[in-house]
Design an enzyme around this catalytic site. Structure first.
Site, PDB file in Angstrom:
ATOM      1  N   ARG A 279      -3.120  -1.466  -6.085  1.00 19.51           N
ATOM      2  CA  ARG A 279      -1.958  -2.413  -6.264  1.00 19.51           C
ATOM      3  C   ARG A 279      -2.558  -2.939  -7.827  1.00 19.51           C
ATOM      4  NH1 ARG A 279      -5.660  -4.941  -1.787  1.00 19.51           N
ATOM      5  NH2 ARG A 279      -7.064  -4.842  -2.581  1.00 19.51           N
TER       6      ARG A 279
ATOM      7  N   LYS B 277       1.078  -1.116  -0.261  1.00 16.68           N
ATOM      8  CA  LYS B 277      -0.249  -0.073   0.181  1.00 16.68           C
ATOM      9  C   LYS B 277       0.549   1.302   0.100  1.00 16.68           C
ATOM     10  CE  LYS B 277      -3.358  -0.233   2.385  1.00 16.68           C
ATOM     11  NZ  LYS B 277      -4.301  -0.890   4.007  1.00 16.68           N
TER      12      LYS B 277
ATOM     13  N   HIS C  22      -4.904 -32.350   7.487  1.00 16.83           N
ATOM     14  CA  HIS C  22      -5.115 -32.897   6.790  1.00 16.83           C
ATOM     15  C   HIS C  22      -5.909 -33.544   5.820  1.00 16.83           C
ATOM     16  CE1 HIS C  22      -6.584 -37.279   6.952  1.00 16.83           C
ATOM     17  NE2 HIS C  22      -5.103 -37.813   7.120  1.00 16.83           N
TER      18      HIS C  22
ATOM     19  N   GLY D  92      14.461 -39.744 -10.895  1.00 19.66           N
ATOM     20  CA  GLY D  92      13.284 -40.712 -10.110  1.00 19.66           C
ATOM     21  C   GLY D  92      13.180 -40.287  -8.876  1.00 19.66           C
ATOM     22  N   THR D  93      12.569 -38.782  -8.747  1.00 19.65           N
ATOM     23  CA  THR D  93      12.609 -38.037  -7.534  1.00 19.65           C
ATOM     24  C   THR D  93      12.012 -38.467  -6.370  1.00 19.65           C
ATOM     25  OG1 THR D  93      10.899 -37.278  -8.458  1.00 19.65           O
ATOM     26  CG2 THR D  93      13.332 -35.840  -8.622  1.00 19.65           C
ATOM     27  N   ASN D  94      11.014 -39.710  -6.708  1.00 22.83           N
ATOM     28  CA  ASN D  94      10.131 -39.722  -5.499  1.00 22.83           C
ATOM     29  C   ASN D  94      10.661 -41.142  -4.496  1.00 22.83           C
ATOM     30  OD1 ASN D  94       8.429 -38.839  -7.203  1.00 22.83           O
ATOM     31  ND2 ASN D  94       6.592 -40.477  -7.717  1.00 22.83           N
TER      32      ASN D  94
ATOM     33  N   GLY E  45      -8.318  -7.454   4.699  1.00 28.24           N
ATOM     34  CA  GLY E  45      -9.300  -7.415   5.538  1.00 28.24           C
ATOM     35  C   GLY E  45      -8.655  -8.281   7.079  1.00 28.24           C
TER      36      GLY E  45
ATOM     37  N   TYR F  75      15.606 -32.122 -19.768  1.00 35.96           N
ATOM     38  CA  TYR F  75      13.993 -32.862 -19.700  1.00 35.96           C
ATOM     39  C   TYR F  75      13.000 -33.062 -18.496  1.00 35.96           C
ATOM     40  CZ  TYR F  75      14.627 -37.549 -19.687  1.00 35.96           C
ATOM     41  OH  TYR F  75      15.280 -38.827 -19.307  1.00 35.96           O
TER      42      TYR F  75
ATOM     43  N   MET G  76      -5.653  -6.803   8.410  1.00 38.95           N
ATOM     44  CA  MET G  76      -4.889  -5.989   9.376  1.00 38.95           C
ATOM     45  C   MET G  76      -5.829  -5.056   9.317  1.00 38.95           C
ATOM     46  SD  MET G  76      -0.898  -7.449   8.736  1.00 38.95           S
ATOM     47  CE  MET G  76      -1.261  -7.059   7.436  1.00 38.95           C
TER      48      MET G  76
HETATM   49  P1  ADP Z   1      -7.708  -2.246   3.474  1.00 37.60           P
HETATM   50  O1  ADP Z   1      -6.361  -2.243   3.617  1.00 37.60           O
HETATM   51  O2  ADP Z   1      -8.104  -2.995   4.532  1.00 37.60           O
HETATM   52  O3  ADP Z   1      -8.703  -1.947   1.945  1.00 37.60           O
HETATM   53  P2  ADP Z   1      -7.382   0.756   3.542  1.00 37.60           P
HETATM   54  O4  ADP Z   1      -6.250   0.715   4.717  1.00 37.60           O
HETATM   55  O5  ADP Z   1      -7.156   0.276   2.151  1.00 37.60           O
HETATM   56  O6  ADP Z   1      -8.070  -1.169   4.573  1.00 37.60           O
HETATM   57  O7  ADP Z   1      -8.461   1.328   4.265  1.00 37.60           O
HETATM   58  C1  ADP Z   1     -10.072   1.267   4.822  1.00 37.60           C
HETATM   59  C2  ADP Z   1     -10.953   2.274   3.977  1.00 37.60           C
HETATM   60  O8  ADP Z   1     -10.599   3.248   4.334  1.00 37.60           O
HETATM   61  C3  ADP Z   1     -10.625   2.005   2.361  1.00 37.60           C
HETATM   62  O9  ADP Z   1     -12.113   1.873   1.722  1.00 37.60           O
HETATM   63  C4  ADP Z   1      -9.696   3.294   2.296  1.00 37.60           C
HETATM   64  O10 ADP Z   1     -10.192   3.875   0.963  1.00 37.60           O
HETATM   65  C5  ADP Z   1     -10.177   4.404   3.002  1.00 37.60           C
HETATM   66  N1  ADP Z   1      -9.098   4.670   3.987  1.00 37.60           N
HETATM   67  C6  ADP Z   1      -8.109   5.347   3.851  1.00 37.60           C
HETATM   68  N2  ADP Z   1      -7.568   5.842   4.602  1.00 37.60           N
HETATM   69  C7  ADP Z   1      -8.248   6.899   4.217  1.00 37.60           C
HETATM   70  C8  ADP Z   1      -7.794   8.599   4.500  1.00 37.60           C
HETATM   71  N3  ADP Z   1      -6.675   9.497   4.528  1.00 37.60           N
HETATM   72  N4  ADP Z   1      -9.116   9.113   4.036  1.00 37.60           N
HETATM   73  C9  ADP Z   1     -10.171   8.813   3.641  1.00 37.60           C
HETATM   74  N5  ADP Z   1     -10.140   6.825   3.646  1.00 37.60           N
HETATM   75  C10 ADP Z   1      -9.698   6.775   3.508  1.00 37.60           C
HETATM   76 MG    MG Z   2      -8.397  -0.709   1.244  1.00 38.85          MG
END
Ligand code: ADP
Ligand code: MG
Ligand code: MG
Length: 893
Positions: free
Chosen positions: A336, A22, A452, A779-781, A100, A865, A102
């Site tokens: 990204r 990010k 498992h 024969g890698t197995n 989601g 090969y 962290m």
């Molecule tokens: P995640 O990695 O879970 O997408 P983000 O760090 O991107 O988390 O942030 C969560 C939400 O908050 C995203 O929708 C992002 O666009 C919004 N957000 C983050 N920083 C700002 C900011 N400085 N101003 C407005 N919205 C923000």
């Molecule tokens: Mg985000």
């Protein structure tokens, strides 16, 4: 001293290790001149230090002070200033995206006083200010102080009920002010003190909470599943807030520069008016399709489209984007290179070539063998748009439907009646193995990709979805979302997407396989996916140095593999040719009392073998065919000791005579081995049983001569298994050469003689062995089995899941080559073999030949090969091309 904090203007997209994905991309966008709110990134190094020390990092505070001051200067506002506050977001962001997993806290800097300043800033918009404040307490409480999120959601829900409204936007300033009071009470109750009012203290606590979120349980679990190293740490981004919740002329959204599911270009995304941050993905209100933004705010929409084009042009790839509009002003908050489906990966790569954005070399590196393999599995036909019952982790791909069973025994019993069954368990253990084998698919409610169930299913190539945690699995039923599914009900399981459907979803064959098979429905020929696969595979073949052969024991398999692009056969096992109605001859051979009986049996087998080989040589006309002389212990061809013993005992009881069974029993007893894998097999058989190898060698040579006589071009290679010492090979070779010379005469047929390298001693004495071998095939197995001392048939089900859990290895060494150990043996043998005999042909015929990671290793070691099952041939071709392209790339660097 290390620099712990970087301004966005200081970073770039290649600094992901330090700044996280990010942060690196925010810096990149900043430097591209795109509208990114000002901010700075605290490095993953700082996080690592913090986590190692468990307390604050020397020098970090000072650096944050400096960067905060610079940010305040740039924005002309002070953090949390009561009169005119600067607010910031504190956002996690590791090197690899962990959606989601962290934490992020928005609106840091608000308190009981600055909330009024914020309102004034917004032209007296009290509603907006109090909405922002309640969001801060909610996110801060949850993320930084572990307050259960439901408590805040309950309070919000009650506020809406009290007012009689459905949406949070319908709450006015007074409602929100009251809500803030309620939130503060929740906070104090759980945390033991009031919500912190000092803005800088809020900031520090939020930063530390993001650091700590790296080690939260779900993040740890996610990393383990996705094989993301545990020691990377996360960076933290501090970003000046922009507001999408200022009214209908504001909003927030997400977008893709093309369709991540199919790769088609177009406008993809969602937009939500008068909203902040997570509201879009959280599904709190119904979002609008991005295209609707054109009507709402044409200026921002046009600017967004032009930025999307800039980003694609810059990253040369599909990007995903988060943005916010604050009163008609567009802000970019994240981008990204976007995740995509396997099909989209191929079509996007081909499209980008078409558009001149990337070249073919680059395009081939944008797709992977694993993705190609996914495209080759049959898939559910989702035309009827069935809605999934639930979803788990797609642990082993494939599509399967069947009746639900809950125990291994029931699976075996029902499958015995010819039914397709799906074994549903909370989790599996080694006792479930028979049921897993009997089932079409396995579904569990617990455990991830290394459980498992997952490991064993992948090993068997069986469809598996695990960790479907909404399932309540009982004795003879499971429930999910209030629905009850009983034993015997039919469900469908998609091991690729992890989705589970009620009832039978029809399965359709893969068009990619049809394309490889050459029997593609003409209507599909121009389908973008097929065209993309064709383009990229053709280029991969051009670039590959490593050839791909196949493992095949029949003419039909050989023909199929050839259509899949195999350059010959790297392993033709002869033991399957000793089964069926030939069993009786093999028994005669094994039970022979004297040379005459034995020779008679061999003489009867020989023409049958010759026909087998001729069939295969014909299909592979012009291409090399490596035939392995018989390898398994001969008692595998005899009835089992237990069965025979019972049979003989029962006969005795009844007073019946069964001389043949008794003789057989005596032979089986005599030949019984404690460790058959380490017993009388491979070359040892050839040295102990006179005439056995000679019969096979003669059959091979005669078949080759027969094909040559038809005008064909046979290229047989005779491979001796399990050699550990050059003397073994020399003995076999001397006899074989005599026979070959006799059979071949002046037909012009050439027969190579080589050996498998599958016993560690062979690898370590490869220089000597090469004197007697025209080729090596690893024969890698067996090599893995013997290097680790693992009994392959036992260990995977018995305890590998535990080894994976402990991280002793990240993937089964039978699945992907263990570079450090087994790989080292391969390297030694390749180097010493070639030193002794320049030009020695080197190949691999174990399962690893079709594993993408391993293919790259074999390319690096310089083998000629790999050989793999027909179905894996295209995967290996693609990876061989990628390996060649990538190694050229790294030479340039
Ligand atoms: P995640 O990695 O879970 O997408 P983000 O760090 O991107 O988390 O942030 C969560 C939400 O908050 C995203 O929708 C992002 O666009 C919004 N957000 C983050 N920083 C700002 C900011 N400085 N101003 C407005 N919205 C923000
Ligand atoms: Mg985000
Ligand atoms: Mg072997």
């Amino acid at each position: 001293m290390d620099q712990y904090v970087y301004d966005f203007a200081e970073g770039n997209k290649d600094m992901k290790d330090l700044l996280g994905g990010k942060g690196a991309n925010l810096a990149e966008m900043t430097n591209l001149g795109l509208p990114v709110p000002a901010g700075f990134t605290i490095t993953s190094e700082a996080c690592k230090r913090y986590l190692a020390q468990g307390t604050h990092v020397d020098g970090l505070d000072e650096e944050i002070d400096q960067h905060l001051a610079a940010l305040e200067d740039a924005m002309g506002r002070k953090l949390g200033d009561p009169a005119d506050p600067l607010l910031v977001s504190v956002r996690s962001g590791a090197k690899f995206s962990m959606p989601g997993m962290m934490e992020t806290v928005l609106n840091v800097g608000l308190n009981d006083e600055s909330v009024d300043g914020l309102s004034r800033q917004a032209g007296g918009n009290d509603r907006f200010a109090w909405d922002s404040y309640r969001r801060l307490i909610q996110m801060f409480g949850k993320t930084v102080c572990d307050v259960p999120g439901e408590e805040f959601e309950d309070a919000l829900h009650q506020a809406k009920v009290a007012k009689g409204v459905k949406d949070d936007v319908q709450l006015d300033a007074d409602d929100l002010r009251a809500l803030v009071s309620a939130y503060k009470k929740v906070f104090a109750k759980h945390v033991g003190h009031d919500f912190p009012q000092d803005p800088r203290h809020q900031l520090d606590l939020a930063i530390e909470a993001v650091f700590r979120s790296w080690n939260a349980d779900r993040a740890v679990l996610y990393r383990r599943q996705e094989r993301i190293p545990a020691d990377l740490g996360t960076a933290v981004n501090v970003v000046a807030m922009v507001f999408g919740n200022l009214g209908p002329d504001s909003g927030t959204g997400v977008a893709f520069t093309r369709d991540p599911a199919t790769g088609e270009s177009g406008i993809y995304g969602d937009y939500l008016q008068n909203a902040q941050g997570e509201d879009v993905v959280a599904g709190i209100r119904n979002t609008l399709p991005l295209a609707d933004l054109e009507k709402i705010d044409k200026k921002s929409y046009d600017e967004l489209l032009s930025i999307m084009a800039t980003l694609e042009g810059h990253y040369h790839d599909l990007c995903d984007i988060e943005f916010t509009i604050e009163r008609g002003k567009l802000w970019m908050l994240q981008t990204r290179v976007g995740k995509r489906t396997a099909a989209a990966a191929f079509t996007i790569a081909a499209q980008l070539v078409d558009e001149g954005m990337i070249d073919l070399d680059e395009a081939v590196t944008r797709v992977s063998g694993a993705q190609l393999a996914q495209l080759m599995f049959p898939r559910f036909d989702l035309a009827g748009d069935p809605s999934p019952l639930t979803r788990g982790v797609g642990a082993s791909p494939g599509a399967a439907a069947g009746e639900v069973v809950f125990t291994s025994a029931d699976a075996v019993a029902r499958a015995g009646e010819g039914k397709n069954v799906i074994l549903v368990r909370r989790e599996t253990n080694p006792d479930d193995l028979p049921g897993m084998i009997a089932a079409q698919a396995i579904l569990t409610s617990r455990g991830g990709k290394t459980s498992h169930a997952a490991v064993v299913a992948r090993g068997m190539g069986k469809t598996c979805v695990c960790g479907a945690d909404e399932l309540e699995v009982g004795r003879d039923q499971f429930t999910v979302g209030g629905r009850v599914v009983h034993e015997g009900d039919v469900i469908s399981v998609d091991g690729t997407t992890g989705r589970v459907y009620l009832g039978e979803v029809p399965v359709r064959p893969s068009e990619v396989v049809q394309y490889f098979e050459g029997d593609l429905d003409p209507a599909l020929a121009n389908e973008p996916l097929v065209a993309a696969v064709h383009l990229l595979m053709t280029h991969a073949d051009e670039k590959a140095r490593l050839k791909v052969r196949t493992n095949a024991d029949t003419g039909a398999d050989a023909a199929r593999a050839r259509r899949f692009g195999a350059h010959g056969i790297g392993l033709c096992r002869t033991e399957h040719m000793f089964l069926g109605d030939r069993r009786e001859l093999v028994e005669r051979l094994i039970l022979a009392h004297n040379p005459t009986e034995r020779n008679d049996a061999l003489a009867a087998l020989q023409p049958l073998q010759r026909a087998d080989f001729l069939d295969i040589f014909r299909e592979m006309n012009g291409l090399p065919v490596t035939v392995r002389l018989i390898d398994p212990p001969l008692h595998e061809f005899l009835p089992s000791l237990e069965d025979l013993a019972v049979q003989v005992a029962v006969a005795k009881e009844r007073g019946e005579d069964s001389p043949r069974d008794e003789r057989m029993l005596a032979a089986v007893r005599r030949m019984h081995e404690q460790n058959p894998m380490l017993g009388l097999r491979g070359v040892r058989l050839g040295l102990v049983i006179p005439g056995l190898f000679a019969m096979q060698v003669r059959a091979i040579a005669e078949a080759a001569v027969a094909l040559a006589a038809e005008g064909g071009r046979p290229r047989p290679e005779i491979m001796v298994p399990l050699v550990g010492a050059v003397q073994e090979l020399e003995t076999v070779r001397a006899e074989a050469e005599k026979i070959i010379a006799e059979v071949v005469g002046d037909s012009g047929v050439e027969v190579l003689i080589g050996t498998m390298i599958e016993v560690p001693r062979a690898a370590l004495t490869a220089g000597q062995i090469a004197e007697a071998a025209e080729f090596f095939s690893f024969g890698t197995n067996d090599l893995t089995q013997m290097a680790w001392g693992f009994s392959r048939d036992d260990v995977e089900g018995a305890f590998f899941w535990r080894y994976l859990e402990l991280g002793i290895f990240g993937i089964s060494p039978f699945e992907s080559i263990d570079r450090d150990g087994v790989g080292r043996l391969v390297r030694i043998a390749a180097e010493e073999g070639r030193a002794a005999r320049p030009g020695l042909k080197l190949g691999v015929c174990g399962e690893h030949g079709g594993d993408p990671e391993s293919v790259h290793f074999f390319h690096e070691v310089g083998l000629d090969y790999v050989s793999c099952s027909p179905f894996r041939v295209p995967v290996a071709r693609l990876e061989a091309g990628r390996a060649a392209i990538e190694s050229v790339g790294s030479d340039h660097r």
